[in-house]
Design a protein around this motif. Structure first.
Motif, PDB file in Angstrom:
ATOM      1  N   UNK A  22       0.816  -1.218   0.000  1.00  0.00           N
ATOM      2  CA  UNK A  22       0.000   0.000   0.000  1.00  0.00           C
ATOM      3  C   UNK A  22       0.848   1.265   0.000  1.00  0.00           C
ATOM      4  N   UNK A  23       2.139   1.173   0.302  1.00  0.00           N
ATOM      5  CA  UNK A  23       3.001   2.351   0.339  1.00  0.00           C
ATOM      6  C   UNK A  23       3.888   2.343  -0.899  1.00  0.00           C
ATOM      7  N   UNK A  24       3.987   3.483  -1.557  1.00  0.00           N
ATOM      8  CA  UNK A  24       4.760   3.575  -2.789  1.00  0.00           C
ATOM      9  C   UNK A  24       6.156   4.091  -2.456  1.00  0.00           C
ATOM     10  N   UNK A  25       7.163   3.228  -2.655  1.00  0.00           N
ATOM     11  CA  UNK A  25       8.538   3.611  -2.371  1.00  0.00           C
ATOM     12  C   UNK A  25       9.276   4.065  -3.631  1.00  0.00           C
ATOM     13  N   UNK A  26       8.608   4.065  -4.777  1.00  0.00           N
ATOM     14  CA  UNK A  26       9.289   4.416  -6.023  1.00  0.00           C
ATOM     15  C   UNK A  26       9.819   5.848  -5.956  1.00  0.00           C
ATOM     16  N   UNK A  27      11.056   6.023  -6.382  1.00  0.00           N
ATOM     17  CA  UNK A  27      11.665   7.352  -6.355  1.00  0.00           C
ATOM     18  C   UNK A  27      10.964   8.275  -7.345  1.00  0.00           C
ATOM     19  N   UNK A  28      10.719   9.504  -6.910  1.00  0.00           N
ATOM     20  CA  UNK A  28      10.202  10.501  -7.828  1.00  0.00           C
ATOM     21  C   UNK A  28      11.262  10.816  -8.879  1.00  0.00           C
ATOM     22  N   UNK A  29      10.862  11.062 -10.121  1.00  0.00           N
ATOM     23  CA  UNK A  29      11.863  11.473 -11.120  1.00  0.00           C
ATOM     24  C   UNK A  29      12.533  12.770 -10.688  1.00  0.00           C
ATOM     25  N   UNK A  30      13.653  13.079 -11.315  1.00  0.00           N
ATOM     26  CA  UNK A  30      14.262  14.389 -11.072  1.00  0.00           C
ATOM     27  C   UNK A  30      13.202  15.453 -11.287  1.00  0.00           C
ATOM     28  N   UNK A  31      13.135  16.388 -10.352  1.00  0.00           N
ATOM     29  CA  UNK A  31      12.141  17.453 -10.446  1.00  0.00           C
ATOM     30  C   UNK A  31      12.407  18.303 -11.686  1.00  0.00           C
ATOM     31  N   UNK A  32      11.388  18.481 -12.503  1.00  0.00           N
ATOM     32  CA  UNK A  32      11.472  19.436 -13.596  1.00  0.00           C
ATOM     33  C   UNK A  32      10.643  20.647 -13.204  1.00  0.00           C
ATOM     34  N   UNK A  33      11.320  21.733 -12.895  1.00  0.00           N
ATOM     35  CA  UNK A  33      10.654  22.920 -12.370  1.00  0.00           C
ATOM     36  C   UNK A  33       9.890  23.655 -13.475  1.00  0.00           C
ATOM     37  N   UNK A  34       8.649  24.070 -13.128  1.00  0.00           N
ATOM     38  CA  UNK A  34       7.824  24.787 -14.099  1.00  0.00           C
ATOM     39  C   UNK A  34       7.291  26.100 -13.546  1.00  0.00           C
ATOM     40  N   UNK A  35       7.781  26.514 -12.382  1.00  0.00           N
ATOM     41  CA  UNK A  35       7.384  27.806 -11.832  1.00  0.00           C
ATOM     42  C   UNK A  35       8.407  28.871 -12.223  1.00  0.00           C
ATOM     43  N   UNK A  36       7.966  30.115 -12.375  1.00  0.00           N
ATOM     44  CA  UNK A  36       8.936  31.193 -12.619  1.00  0.00           C
ATOM     45  C   UNK A  36       9.918  31.295 -11.458  1.00  0.00           C
ATOM     46  N   UNK A  37      11.164  31.600 -11.775  1.00  0.00           N
ATOM     47  CA  UNK A  37      12.195  31.714 -10.754  1.00  0.00           C
ATOM     48  C   UNK A  37      12.205  33.114 -10.148  1.00  0.00           C
ATOM     49  N   UNK A  38      12.704  33.194  -8.922  1.00  0.00           N
ATOM     50  CA  UNK A  38      12.876  34.497  -8.265  1.00  0.00           C
ATOM     51  C   UNK A  38      14.248  35.036  -8.635  1.00  0.00           C
ATOM     52  N   UNK A  39      14.263  36.139  -9.351  1.00  0.00           N
ATOM     53  CA  UNK A  39      15.521  36.704  -9.864  1.00  0.00           C
ATOM     54  C   UNK A  39      15.569  38.196  -9.533  1.00  0.00           C
ATOM     55  N   UNK A  40      16.102  38.553  -8.367  1.00  0.00           N
ATOM     56  CA  UNK A  40      16.045  39.948  -7.917  1.00  0.00           C
ATOM     57  C   UNK A  40      17.021  40.887  -8.631  1.00  0.00           C
ATOM     58  N   UNK A  41      18.023  40.360  -9.328  1.00  0.00           N
ATOM     59  CA  UNK A  41      18.997  41.224  -9.992  1.00  0.00           C
ATOM     60  C   UNK A  41      18.602  41.469 -11.445  1.00  0.00           C
ATOM     61  N   UNK A  42      18.759  42.702 -11.899  1.00  0.00           N
ATOM     62  CA  UNK A  42      18.599  42.975 -13.326  1.00  0.00           C
ATOM     63  C   UNK A  42      19.950  42.745 -14.017  1.00  0.00           C
ATOM     64  N   UNK A  43      19.970  42.880 -15.337  1.00  0.00           N
ATOM     65  CA  UNK A  43      21.181  42.562 -16.097  1.00  0.00           C
ATOM     66  C   UNK A  43      22.373  43.405 -15.650  1.00  0.00           C
TER      67      UNK A  43
END
Length: 516
Positions: A22-43
């Motif tokens: 009943x418990x799933x021990x399968x490893x999650x795949x490498x996380x593929x991030x789909x949220x915008x990143x926090x980037x406080x510095x401009x160019x």
């Protein structure tokens, strides 16, 4: 350490089999991030940090306390004055350009190999704790059996992508030979990726020889299979031990984390942006050196971030400046097009209390929004890394699973079906029995296993169990249900033979007064 045994009625063979099913021990795949990143510095601000770091490299220089490294730098045209290496920015840029922006980290179980870099992230447990809080929440010196139990938990917890290496220090084995047993434990009790010891150049060589026995030496020439960490001595020093280990890994095409060790305000300026400029110079100097050793070898922009209390001098975790530095370092790593490492779920608390939880959650959210690729110290860290907590280890892993789900972003694949459900139910109804709910309830909203969301009456009726005890019970149950992943008998025998030979060759030297 022995695992607590529950009553036969609850923990018999049939009960354990049912729990596993009943418990799933399968490893999650490498996380593929789909949220915008926090980037406080401009160019312009990124360019300002880059220019300041390059100025440090050219005009202040970095000390390489290692004659081999100094000669290597001379051979590629660097300005070497004594032990101080002055690096032209053009040379640094040309060298780091050959670092792969992404690659695959291979596990002995191919199903657990991980795409790495760019928008992929992995969670790696903590390492290096001289104490643990055990299954009875007692703080004590760890043993090889304790280390094995942490490797078993790493294998079973889906959000953890690695068994790391010395999660805790096994004090019941000679320190001079310890790296061999630690590496074997990482390999044997989990078939996920793992880390290699870099406590000396020879220890690193031993790790790599063991990897060659497990994977094949020729395979390692084209396949990263183990990661090593190289800590700098901030400010602006790399020592012979770390540089020798770096060479061992880079020559064998294995990735190293080039990690300045930042105690903000103590070994960096007492200000966020200048601290990052110094850290960046330190990291770039080591990253560039990996490419002197082997152009194209994988390498990871690393760091350990802490700020120092101006009242006591103690290192702190979870502070807002650490988050800001993570955001900035993420931007810089992407500017240089190299993968990067950060630290996660760090706590300074002495027990698994609210402070530990707040500090850990603050850092977890920051490293995810900063876009870190190698998210180290993701489970168990407390007391500024002085102990690894069994309870916190499993709860942190669940927090990583929650962060994983958040960073995956919004799912749109069932949008039309859910909107049809709105039309079916209409005003005043409920969705609990609707076909869409029945089909999607298990994945619709994350349901923590270790957090209690019941009414206070139900919580009291069930014994008023708080989070530390829930974590300990969960850890005990997991260890009861553990099944060792099969290791090829021939390779296992070769590894054990290698350990036996090296233990005959290496004097059994222990640190003085190990039992603190």
């Amino acid at each position: 350490m022995s695992v607590a045994t529950a009553s036969p009625a609850r923990r018999g063979r049939g009960a354990r089999k049912a729990a596993r099913e009943t418990r799933d021990f399968a490893m999650l795949p490498a996380l593929r991030r789909r949220l915008p990143l926090t980037e406080p510095m401009d160019d312009s601000q990124i360019a300002r940090i880059d220019a300041a770091s390059m100025d440090i490299l050219e005009n202040v220089g970095v000390v390489f306390r290692d004659p081999v490294a100094l000669e290597d730098w001379r051979n590629v045209g660097a300005d070497v004055r004594g032990e101080t290496v002055h690096l032209d920015r053009g040379l640094v840029r040309a060298l780091i350009k050959t670092i792969p922006e992404s690659f695959t980290i291979h596990a002995r179980n191919p199903a657990n190999s991980l795409p790495f870099g760019k928008d992929h992230s992995i969670f790696v447990p903590m390492t290096g704790a001289p104490y643990l809080r055990d299954l009875d929440d007692v703080r004590r010196n760890p043993t090889l059996e304790d280390l094995a139990n942490f490797h078993k938990l790493s294998h079973m917890l889906p959000a953890l992508h690695s068994s790391a290496h010395h999660i805790v220090e096994p004090y019941d084995h000679p320190i001079s030979q310890r790296h061999l047993r630690i590496t074997y434990s990482s390999m044997k009790y989990s078939d996920k990726t793992f880390m290699g010891m870099t406590t000396s150049p020879k220890n690193a060589e031993d790790v790599l020889e063991m990897c060659a026995l497990l994977f094949g030496a020729a395979y390692m020439e084209t396949h990263p299979v183990v990661t090593g960490n190289i800590n700098g001595n901030s400010p602006l020093v790399w020592d012979e031990t770390m540089l020798g280990a770096l060479r061992a890994f880079s020559r064998r095409n294995q990735p190293v984390l080039c990690s300045p060790f930042v105690l903000g305000g103590a070994n960096t300026p007492a200000s966020v942006a200048p601290s990052v400029a110094q850290l960046n110079a330190e990291a770039l100097s080591a990253l560039a050196y990996t490419q002197v050793i082997r152009p194209g070898a994988p390498a990871i922009y690393g760091h350990y971030l802490s700020t120092v209390s101006m009242k006591s001098g103690a290192p702190m975790a979870g502070t807002p400046e650490i988050s800001l530095m993570n955001f900035m370092i993420g931007q810089l790593a992407r500017f240089y097009r190299v993968p990067w490492r950060s630290s996660n779920t760090l706590g300074g608390a002495k027990t698994f209390d609210a402070q530990a939880g707040y500090e850990s959650a603050m850092t977890l959210n920051a490293v995810l929004m900063a876009g870190a690729n190698y998210i180290w110290h993701s489970a168990g860290w407390n007391e500024a890394g002085m102990h690894c907590s069994m309870a916190k280890f499993v709860v942190d892993a669940e927090m990583c699973a929650m962060g994983y789900r958040m960073a995956e972003g919004i799912r749109w694949d069932d949008f039309d079906e859910a909107m049809n459900a709105v039309r079916d139910i209409g005003p005043g109804g409920h969705y609990l029995g609707h076909a869409h709910t029945l089909e999607n309830f298990q994945r619709a909203f994350f349901m923590p296993e270790l957090f209690d969301n019941n009414s206070i009456e139900q919580w009291q009726a069930e014994g008023s169990v708080e989070i530390t005890e829930r974590g300990l019970r969960h850890a005990r149950a997991l260890l009861q249900d553990y099944q060792e992943p099969r290791l090829d008998e021939g390779r296992d025998e070769a590894l054990r033979d290698y350990i036996a030979r090296r233990e005959r060759e290496i004097p059994a030297v222990d640190a003085l007064n190990q039992a603190h």
